[in-house]
Design a protein around this motif. Structure first.
Motif, PDB file in Angstrom:
ATOM      1  N   PRO A  18      65.039  46.015  26.727  1.00  0.00           N
ATOM      2  CA  PRO A  18      64.604  45.155  25.624  1.00  0.00           C
ATOM      3  C   PRO A  18      65.784  44.315  25.146  1.00  0.00           C
ATOM      4  O   PRO A  18      66.909  44.799  25.079  1.00  0.00           O
ATOM      5  CB  PRO A  18      64.159  46.129  24.527  1.00  0.00           C
ATOM      6  N   GLY A  19      65.522  43.050  24.861  1.00  0.00           N
ATOM      7  CA  GLY A  19      66.573  42.196  24.316  1.00  0.00           C
ATOM      8  C   GLY A  19      66.854  42.558  22.871  1.00  0.00           C
ATOM      9  O   GLY A  19      65.960  42.997  22.153  1.00  0.00           O
ATOM     10  N   THR A  20      68.093  42.393  22.438  1.00  0.00           N
ATOM     11  CA  THR A  20      68.428  42.707  21.049  1.00  0.00           C
ATOM     12  C   THR A  20      67.949  41.614  20.100  1.00  0.00           C
ATOM     13  O   THR A  20      67.610  41.900  18.969  1.00  0.00           O
ATOM     14  CB  THR A  20      69.950  42.895  20.883  1.00  0.00           C
ATOM     15  N   MET A  21      67.932  40.371  20.571  1.00  0.00           N
ATOM     16  CA  MET A  21      67.503  39.264  19.707  1.00  0.00           C
ATOM     17  C   MET A  21      66.600  38.300  20.468  1.00  0.00           C
ATOM     18  O   MET A  21      66.642  37.104  20.243  1.00  0.00           O
ATOM     19  CB  MET A  21      68.723  38.516  19.167  1.00  0.00           C
ATOM     20  N   GLY A  22      65.809  38.795  21.381  1.00  0.00           N
ATOM     21  CA  GLY A  22      64.954  37.910  22.155  1.00  0.00           C
ATOM     22  C   GLY A  22      64.291  38.649  23.292  1.00  0.00           C
ATOM     23  O   GLY A  22      64.089  39.858  23.225  1.00  0.00           O
ATOM     24  N   PRO A  23      63.981  37.914  24.369  1.00  0.00           N
ATOM     25  CA  PRO A  23      63.279  38.517  25.495  1.00  0.00           C
ATOM     26  C   PRO A  23      64.086  39.621  26.163  1.00  0.00           C
ATOM     27  O   PRO A  23      65.307  39.727  25.984  1.00  0.00           O
ATOM     28  CB  PRO A  23      63.092  37.340  26.461  1.00  0.00           C
ATOM     29  N   ALA A  24      63.399  40.413  26.964  1.00  0.00           N
ATOM     30  CA  ALA A  24      64.033  41.483  27.739  1.00  0.00           C
ATOM     31  C   ALA A  24      65.061  40.890  28.700  1.00  0.00           C
ATOM     32  O   ALA A  24      64.949  39.742  29.118  1.00  0.00           O
ATOM     33  CB  ALA A  24      62.969  42.254  28.509  1.00  0.00           C
ATOM     34  N   VAL A  25      66.055  41.708  29.050  1.00  0.00           N
ATOM     35  CA  VAL A  25      67.111  41.283  29.970  1.00  0.00           C
ATOM     36  C   VAL A  25      67.185  42.251  31.148  1.00  0.00           C
ATOM     37  O   VAL A  25      66.832  43.424  31.023  1.00  0.00           O
ATOM     38  CB  VAL A  25      68.494  41.193  29.277  1.00  0.00           C
ATOM     39  N   SER A  26      67.651  41.733  32.284  1.00  0.00           N
ATOM     40  CA  SER A  26      67.880  42.562  33.469  1.00  0.00           C
ATOM     41  C   SER A  26      68.629  41.728  34.490  1.00  0.00           C
ATOM     42  O   SER A  26      68.755  40.514  34.339  1.00  0.00           O
ATOM     43  CB  SER A  26      66.563  43.058  34.078  1.00  0.00           C
ATOM     44  N   PRO A  27      69.095  42.378  35.550  1.00  0.00           N
ATOM     45  CA  PRO A  27      69.639  41.592  36.653  1.00  0.00           C
ATOM     46  C   PRO A  27      68.508  40.776  37.283  1.00  0.00           C
ATOM     47  O   PRO A  27      67.391  41.278  37.448  1.00  0.00           O
ATOM     48  CB  PRO A  27      70.153  42.641  37.637  1.00  0.00           C
TER      49      PRO A  27
END
Length: 160
Positions: A18-27
């Motif tokens: 889950p993103g801290t201030m927006g969309p999810a993140v990943s490689p």
């Protein structure tokens, strides 16, 4: 990972956070003729990147010569997809951080059908992970809509 001999979308969906201030993140990156772009282990917003990529592939789905771009959200990187008159797609991976007009890092030619299959596969894997985690926002819904449209475009073209 969905791939062909020339094009692969690398997206280890199980690493999505889950993103801290927006969309999810990943490689999330592409491998074009063995060259990672923007680079191996590039972290970005995978739903946003795949939404852009599926949209670009859809935009060039008809046989006419067309040009469309797919943007990585983080950094000066994008893909230029150009549908050629012979039906193939020229993919240029461009880094605008080197020069203002950008530098082509790598370029490959691939059949539209194969590109669409690879992109659809990666997007479906990502959507499955979003569903498993019960994530549903406007970006996920837009990606899901693009995938449905891409599937319809592939069906309309018939078997490859």
């Amino acid at each position: 990972m969905a791939q062909t001999s020339e094009v692969a979308v690398v997206l280890p969906a199980t690493e999505i956070r889950p993103g801290t201030m927006g969309p999810a993140v990943s490689p999330v990156w592409l491998r074009l003729n063995g060259t990672p772009f923007p680079m191996a282990d590039w972290w970005d917003f995978p739903v946003v990147v795949l939404r852009s990529l599926t949209g670009a592939v859809l935009e060039i789905s008809d046989a006419r010569e067309k040009l469309s771009n797919c943007y990585f959200f983080d950094g000066p990187y994008y893909l230029r997809l150009q549908r050629r008159s012979d039906g193939a797609v020229r993919i240029e991976a461009i880094d605008e951080g080197v020069r203002e007009e950008g530098v082509t890092v790598v370029a490959v030619d691939v059949a539209w059908e194969e590109l669409a299959r690879v992109v659809e596969g990666a997007a479906l894997e990502l959507l499955e992970e979003c569903w498993r985690r019960r994530w549903d926002d406007s970006d996920v819904r837009a990606l899901r809509s693009n995938v449905r449209s891409l599937q319809a475009a592939r069906r309309a073209r018939g078997p490859s």
